[in-house]
Design a protein around this motif. Sequence first.
Motif, PDB file in Angstrom:
ATOM      1  N   LEU A  48       0.738  -1.221   0.236  1.00 49.07           N
ATOM      2  CA  LEU A  48       0.005   0.025  -0.055  1.00 49.07           C
ATOM      3  C   LEU A  48       1.101   1.390   0.547  1.00 49.07           C
ATOM      4  O   LEU A  48       1.865   1.392   0.488  1.00 49.07           O
ATOM      5  CB  LEU A  48      -0.959   0.041   1.077  1.00 49.07           C
ATOM      6  CG  LEU A  48      -1.559  -1.497   1.588  1.00 49.07           C
ATOM      7  CD1 LEU A  48      -2.983  -1.301   2.782  1.00 49.07           C
ATOM      8  CD2 LEU A  48      -2.771  -1.600   0.301  1.00 49.07           C
ATOM      9  N   SER A  49       0.252   2.312  -0.549  1.00 43.93           N
ATOM     10  CA  SER A  49       1.139   3.786  -0.637  1.00 43.93           C
ATOM     11  C   SER A  49      -0.251   4.320   0.245  1.00 43.93           C
ATOM     12  O   SER A  49      -1.413   4.741  -0.876  1.00 43.93           O
ATOM     13  CB  SER A  49       1.228   4.016  -1.775  1.00 43.93           C
ATOM     14  OG  SER A  49       1.785   5.895  -1.820  1.00 43.93           O
ATOM     15  N   ILE A  50       0.153   5.181   1.495  1.00 38.73           N
ATOM     16  CA  ILE A  50      -0.666   5.857   1.689  1.00 38.73           C
ATOM     17  C   ILE A  50      -0.113   7.400   1.713  1.00 38.73           C
ATOM     18  O   ILE A  50       0.769   7.887   2.537  1.00 38.73           O
ATOM     19  CB  ILE A  50      -0.852   5.515   3.735  1.00 38.73           C
ATOM     20  CG1 ILE A  50      -1.339   4.405   3.740  1.00 38.73           C
ATOM     21  CG2 ILE A  50      -1.749   7.085   4.471  1.00 38.73           C
ATOM     22  CD1 ILE A  50      -1.630   3.689   5.009  1.00 38.73           C
ATOM     23  N   THR A  51      -0.836   8.197   1.213  1.00 39.81           N
ATOM     24  CA  THR A  51      -0.817  10.310   0.852  1.00 39.81           C
ATOM     25  C   THR A  51      -2.028  10.549   0.944  1.00 39.81           C
ATOM     26  O   THR A  51      -2.737  10.203   1.206  1.00 39.81           O
ATOM     27  CB  THR A  51      -0.020   9.966  -0.387  1.00 39.81           C
ATOM     28  OG1 THR A  51      -0.594   9.935  -1.515  1.00 39.81           O
ATOM     29  CG2 THR A  51       1.026   8.620  -0.777  1.00 39.81           C
ATOM     30  N   ASP A  52      -1.242  11.743   0.830  1.00 41.28           N
ATOM     31  CA  ASP A  52      -2.204  13.295   0.740  1.00 41.28           C
ATOM     32  C   ASP A  52      -2.392  13.686   0.869  1.00 41.28           C
ATOM     33  O   ASP A  52      -0.734  14.430  -0.410  1.00 41.28           O
ATOM     34  CB  ASP A  52      -2.613  13.430   2.717  1.00 41.28           C
ATOM     35  CG  ASP A  52      -1.751  13.734   3.195  1.00 41.28           C
ATOM     36  OD1 ASP A  52      -1.094  14.688   3.236  1.00 41.28           O
ATOM     37  OD2 ASP A  52      -1.501  12.925   4.569  1.00 41.28           O
ATOM     38  N   ASP A  53      -2.550  15.223   0.395  1.00 45.16           N
ATOM     39  CA  ASP A  53      -2.377  16.297  -0.542  1.00 45.16           C
ATOM     40  C   ASP A  53      -2.521  17.285   0.681  1.00 45.16           C
ATOM     41  O   ASP A  53      -3.243  18.536   0.718  1.00 45.16           O
ATOM     42  CB  ASP A  53      -3.382  16.675  -1.441  1.00 45.16           C
ATOM     43  CG  ASP A  53      -5.425  16.874  -0.966  1.00 45.16           C
ATOM     44  OD1 ASP A  53      -5.455  17.165   0.455  1.00 45.16           O
ATOM     45  OD2 ASP A  53      -6.449  17.023  -1.550  1.00 45.16           O
ATOM     46  N   SER A  54      -1.824  16.856   2.158  1.00 44.06           N
ATOM     47  CA  SER A  54      -2.230  18.507   3.303  1.00 44.06           C
ATOM     48  C   SER A  54      -1.146  19.183   2.462  1.00 44.06           C
ATOM     49  O   SER A  54      -1.668  20.746   3.546  1.00 44.06           O
ATOM     50  CB  SER A  54      -2.257  17.772   4.328  1.00 44.06           C
ATOM     51  OG  SER A  54      -0.440  17.076   3.876  1.00 44.06           O
ATOM     52  N   GLY A  55      -0.072  19.427   2.306  1.00 47.00           N
ATOM     53  CA  GLY A  55       0.523  20.214   2.002  1.00 47.00           C
ATOM     54  C   GLY A  55       1.614  20.723   2.993  1.00 47.00           C
ATOM     55  O   GLY A  55       2.061  19.995   3.537  1.00 47.00           O
ATOM     56  N   GLU A  56       1.745  22.223   2.604  1.00 42.33           N
ATOM     57  CA  GLU A  56       2.917  22.504   4.283  1.00 42.33           C
ATOM     58  C   GLU A  56       2.476  23.331   5.021  1.00 42.33           C
ATOM     59  O   GLU A  56       2.624  23.014   6.243  1.00 42.33           O
ATOM     60  CB  GLU A  56       4.058  23.931   3.326  1.00 42.33           C
ATOM     61  CG  GLU A  56       4.634  22.868   2.373  1.00 42.33           C
ATOM     62  CD  GLU A  56       5.630  24.148   1.924  1.00 42.33           C
ATOM     63  OE1 GLU A  56       5.258  24.921   2.490  1.00 42.33           O
ATOM     64  OE2 GLU A  56       6.483  23.509   0.857  1.00 42.33           O
ATOM     65  N   ASP A  57       1.111  23.125   5.116  1.00 48.15           N
ATOM     66  CA  ASP A  57      -0.090  24.196   6.265  1.00 48.15           C
ATOM     67  C   ASP A  57      -0.090  23.825   7.241  1.00 48.15           C
ATOM     68  O   ASP A  57      -0.644  23.671   8.452  1.00 48.15           O
ATOM     69  CB  ASP A  57      -1.432  24.934   5.298  1.00 48.15           C
ATOM     70  CG  ASP A  57      -0.568  26.252   5.229  1.00 48.15           C
ATOM     71  OD1 ASP A  57       0.749  27.000   4.820  1.00 48.15           O
ATOM     72  OD2 ASP A  57      -1.529  26.818   4.111  1.00 48.15           O
ATOM     73  N   VAL A  58      -0.322  21.915   7.019  1.00 49.98           N
ATOM     74  CA  VAL A  58      -1.421  20.710   8.092  1.00 49.98           C
ATOM     75  C   VAL A  58      -0.274  20.154   7.556  1.00 49.98           C
ATOM     76  O   VAL A  58      -0.094  19.423   6.867  1.00 49.98           O
ATOM     77  CB  VAL A  58      -2.454  20.441   7.652  1.00 49.98           C
ATOM     78  CG1 VAL A  58      -2.644  19.707   8.222  1.00 49.98           C
ATOM     79  CG2 VAL A  58      -3.786  22.135   7.097  1.00 49.98           C
TER      80      VAL A  58
ATOM     81  N   ASN B 150      -0.283  24.704  11.049  1.00 49.16           N
ATOM     82  CA  ASN B 150       1.157  24.996  11.949  1.00 49.16           C
ATOM     83  C   ASN B 150       0.717  26.120  12.263  1.00 49.16           C
ATOM     84  O   ASN B 150      -0.805  26.683  12.436  1.00 49.16           O
ATOM     85  CB  ASN B 150       2.215  25.439  10.715  1.00 49.16           C
ATOM     86  CG  ASN B 150       2.505  26.269   9.859  1.00 49.16           C
ATOM     87  OD1 ASN B 150       0.872  27.529   9.510  1.00 49.16           O
ATOM     88  ND2 ASN B 150       2.308  26.152   8.281  1.00 49.16           N
ATOM     89  N   GLU B 151       1.141  27.185  13.146  1.00 49.01           N
ATOM     90  CA  GLU B 151       0.616  28.402  13.686  1.00 49.01           C
ATOM     91  C   GLU B 151       0.448  29.694  13.165  1.00 49.01           C
ATOM     92  O   GLU B 151       0.202  30.243  13.676  1.00 49.01           O
ATOM     93  CB  GLU B 151       1.745  28.480  14.592  1.00 49.01           C
ATOM     94  CG  GLU B 151       3.102  29.204  14.141  1.00 49.01           C
ATOM     95  CD  GLU B 151       3.932  29.497  15.308  1.00 49.01           C
ATOM     96  OE1 GLU B 151       4.100  30.108  16.012  1.00 49.01           O
ATOM     97  OE2 GLU B 151       5.597  29.157  15.007  1.00 49.01           O
ATOM     98  N   TYR B 152       0.373  29.683  11.788  1.00 48.60           N
ATOM     99  CA  TYR B 152       0.163  30.584  11.125  1.00 48.60           C
ATOM    100  C   TYR B 152      -0.820  29.967  10.035  1.00 48.60           C
ATOM    101  O   TYR B 152      -1.518  31.089   9.053  1.00 48.60           O
ATOM    102  CB  TYR B 152       1.644  30.769   9.767  1.00 48.60           C
ATOM    103  CG  TYR B 152       2.504  31.489  10.795  1.00 48.60           C
ATOM    104  CD1 TYR B 152       3.000  32.456  11.087  1.00 48.60           C
ATOM    105  CD2 TYR B 152       3.910  30.508  10.426  1.00 48.60           C
ATOM    106  CE1 TYR B 152       3.577  32.317  12.595  1.00 48.60           C
ATOM    107  CE2 TYR B 152       4.964  30.884  11.270  1.00 48.60           C
ATOM    108  CZ  TYR B 152       5.183  31.926  12.498  1.00 48.60           C
ATOM    109  OH  TYR B 152       5.753  32.491  13.149  1.00 48.60           O
ATOM    110  N   ALA B 153      -1.121  29.136   9.791  1.00 45.98           N
ATOM    111  CA  ALA B 153      -2.752  27.927   8.915  1.00 45.98           C
ATOM    112  C   ALA B 153      -3.694  29.419   9.521  1.00 45.98           C
ATOM    113  O   ALA B 153      -4.158  29.520  10.350  1.00 45.98           O
ATOM    114  CB  ALA B 153      -2.492  27.005   8.960  1.00 45.98           C
TER     115      ALA B 153
END
Length: 259
Positions: free
Chosen positions: A72-82, A245-248
Amino acid sequence: MNRKLLTILLVLAIPTILAIGYYTMFSVTFTVNNPITIGGELSQELEDVYAGDTIIGEEITVSNDAETLRELSITDDSGEDVEVTYKSDLTLTEKTVDFNSDVWEIPNDAEEVEIEYVLVGDSFEAEVTNNAKDGYVLIYYKDNSDRFNSPAKAILVEDIEGNLPYADDKNVDEYNYCETGEYVTCYGSKIWYVPSDAINEDDILDWSRANEFYYETKLIQYNSDGHIVLFGQDSLAITPEYTPNEYASGDYTIETTIA
């Protein structure tokens, strides 16, 4: 001479042409099924969270109905903010210690301990969630070859570096727990719960106290890139955790893919 040669060649070719054909043929019809199923709430709306805090999603279960493993490959599109971490759980148990047996049985009245660990994330972590014991610590036990005569060192969970299992862990390929019928997880990592004073200064366990240890009930994995093996007839409960993150700020929709 040319005419005679041509005649000979044609005669030789006739039997070859007549021999082309077949004796019989058959057809087969079958259905291909996807062995991987996912259960749980697949579309979740979580409560509001403040920047820098962590919010926990709902558990989903990934099952492999086949007899053979799937990668399996577990991935997400959360980006840098989360930051997203995927956790799973494991039951540890008392066992009947028998150094003459490859499989240690679980007594009917065995006491159990529940832990939660990081399956996919930036670093491995594990903690006891039920039935914690004073003076006990969680360890990764990496088997050597001839494991009873050459016991391995205890590695504290907080000292683990990189993915699990380690490449030199003999539970990667030497010991097959499916062959013994002990687990459906043929290979992987052992997490134990042991008294801290049963580990000496050289990180060697005091095996005279082995009946005080809580042992794995299946082998686990951890991979920072989301590459996980799901063995045949096994299932894996996964709980996502989200930390902005603290700026999101604002609304976020994060999709996780299990491929």
